[in-house]
Design an enzyme around this catalytic site. Sequence first.
Site, PDB file in Angstrom:
ATOM      1  N   GLY A 188       0.836  -1.199   0.000  1.00 16.94           N
ATOM      2  CA  GLY A 188       0.000   0.000   0.000  1.00 16.94           C
ATOM      3  C   GLY A 188       0.865   1.240   0.000  1.00 16.94           C
ATOM      4  CD  GLN A 232       3.713   5.831   2.415  1.00 15.74           C
ATOM      5  OE1 GLN A 232       2.651   5.315   2.099  1.00 15.74           O
ATOM      6  NE2 GLN A 232       4.779   5.110   2.742  1.00 15.74           N
ATOM      7  CB  CYS A 279       6.335   2.070   6.665  1.00  9.26           C
ATOM      8  SG  CYS A 279       5.707   3.536   5.851  1.00  9.26           S
ATOM      9  CG  LEU A 280       6.917   0.998   0.508  1.00  5.76           C
ATOM     10  CD1 LEU A 280       6.167   1.299  -0.783  1.00  5.76           C
ATOM     11  CD2 LEU A 280       7.998  -0.044   0.281  1.00  5.76           C
ATOM     12  CG  HIS A 286       0.716   0.887   7.466  1.00 10.42           C
ATOM     13  ND1 HIS A 286       1.806   0.363   8.117  1.00 10.42           N
ATOM     14  CD2 HIS A 286       1.217   1.789   6.586  1.00 10.42           C
ATOM     15  CE1 HIS A 286       2.916   0.930   7.659  1.00 10.42           C
ATOM     16  NE2 HIS A 286       2.585   1.804   6.720  1.00 10.42           N
ATOM     17  CD  GLU A 287      -0.584   2.177   3.081  1.00 10.54           C
ATOM     18  OE1 GLU A 287      -0.213   3.362   2.951  1.00 10.54           O
ATOM     19  OE2 GLU A 287       0.209   1.235   3.199  1.00 10.54           O
ATOM     20  CG  HIS A 326       1.110   6.497   5.696  1.00 14.96           C
ATOM     21  ND1 HIS A 326       2.311   7.003   6.134  1.00 14.96           N
ATOM     22  CD2 HIS A 326       1.341   5.191   5.389  1.00 14.96           C
ATOM     23  CE1 HIS A 326       3.231   6.027   6.092  1.00 14.96           C
ATOM     24  NE2 HIS A 326       2.669   4.927   5.651  1.00 14.96           N
TER      25      HIS A 326
HETATM   26 NI    NI Z   1       3.536   3.050   5.362  1.00 17.96          NI
END
Ligand code: NI
Length: 177
Positions: free
Chosen positions: A48, A53, A95-96, A137-138, A141
């Site tokens: 995701g 991000q 997480c990216l 999680h998303e 963000h």
């Molecule tokens: Ni993340």
Amino acid sequence: MEQMKLTIIKYPHPVLREKAKEVLELNGELADLSRQMLEIMYSANGLGLAANQVGFLKRLVVIDMGQKKGRPEPMVLINPEIIEREGNIVGEEACLSVVDFASDVERSARVLVKAIDLNGKELNLEAEGLFSVCLQHEIDHLDGILFIDHISPLKRSLYKRKLKKLLPALGIAEKRW
Ligand code: NI
């Protein structure tokens, strides 16, 4: 829209701490941004990605839970909102935007999420397991919250200390800390 060159912004960049704004207009630019977010997510092997991000403060996330099955199922969720939660689940997250770290996080086991898609169609998603975790999680963000905010202060400070040493090699300016 011109072909953008999106990059995944890394913690501790401050944009990751900002609250994204509600999307009021569905247009070609948004569709284009979503497509490019999916591309960059796939190339980074993520499940995701939230618009914060890549530096856009819009309430937009892309998710694909189908990759592990070898069958892509790209989803674009606009203005997603958790409207019900139930139970607890603990699972490892990464997480990216948070380099070189993974940790167990406690989440709601099941969530009901309301969103719209790129055509303005209302979506009601009932999710459990990894899909539920990914949605939480998303959506976090979009509110400037990272998974490391859900771990113990001790674990977090150990990670911050480790990251501080990594920052120069990563080309991340320390003044943004
Ligand atoms: Ni993340």
